[in-house]
Design a protein around this motif. Sequence first.
Motif: not given
Length: 429
Positions: A113-116, A66-67, A118-122, A221-227
Amino acid sequence: MTNKYIVENKITNEFVEKYTKTIYRIVGKNKHSAIKPCHWLEQRLMTGRDNRNCYKGVFGIQSHRCLQNSPSMPFCNHQCVFCWRDIELGSLGHDFLVEPDKPKELVDDMLHHHEDIIRNHLPLRRYLDNYEIMVDILYYMLIKDNVESIDTLSKTLHLSKNKIERAINLLKNQRFLITTDSSLKNFKLESEISCCIDSREEVETLIQRELTTPDEIMQAHSEAINPNHAAISLDGEPLLYPNISGLVQEFRNRYMTSFIVTNGTLPKVISNMDSLPTQLYITLAAPNEKMYKKVCRPLMKNSWKNLMDTLDIVNSLSCRTLVRLTAVKNLNLNDTLIEEYVRLINKANPHFFEIKGFTLQAKALMISERVKEDKPPQYYFPDYDYLEKIAYKFEEIGNFPLIYTNEASRDFLFAVNWDKDRNPKITTP
């Protein structure tokens, strides 16, 4: 109107720096939009399982995909007393005062920004580590059979308090640990664990069966990168954004579902939208105009009339619709107001009606000051048991079947213009 945070129709960096919070991103060239992962997104990343999802799970929305966003972050024509935002200093007015970003560019930036985040802050490593820490905590408490606290575990396991607290909260939510005193800071193993499990392998088997596995964490985590869902509800009044219809269409072009939460004061905007969201939420925070002015504190004329006009068109809209009562105890919800609310719900005839308890966090803690009453903030907080009793009365008086409840979110969903036996899950944008 002049505002020191708007210069040449652009929001200044000074405002962005003042407004930005942890894991909170101002997006777009003109800085009127924002995204922020919610509490439930991180909860879902911790386990990958449906039981760590927000109330929108009943509609098939997965919190980790969810974005949460707003295209009009600093602009709102309400100053609701229950708002968690800093509406005293963090609002730039009730009109959209800057040049709007184009929908495609805005969504591109949101997703970047969402991808960033997920990858770098979560990051994935955090949640895989959390899994191991949960195993370590349960096994240590099993062999020591002591009452522990975050402090004692931090010292013993040589881990930061933040890491221990993250793991402990999940273990308590799963009821693997129970608190031992009124301070809620000391806890012990649940008796069925301490009596029936003997080894670290059995501890890990228990966690994998009842809570999560490393594979599930990695998949989430893999799915979260693509909301695949856009919750257009973060800050401000989203319908003030001049290109709201284009924004919805841009999400739909990417095969993302979308929810818009609006205060209902802009019926003409709704009527003129070429692309409606998958589901439209209309906030109904009062059953009459007098209470509405006290609770919502509108900043424009004819707001109540506009809200009523919005309720009049709900039944004619081609998207799914929901009227939401944001419930504040001892203010806009009690037994005597139910019939008034029911009349308005019947007037709108939405697909769903929802009661959702307001959240006592951030600037919502100022509610007593905003209402101008000498009461502690907890006076207005509706806990689950209180709302449950009210919900059953709505079901009885309004004849709206109660089809779903979510205790963690204090959320109650009713079928109005919807077959109570039909699954409310959304399948297409």
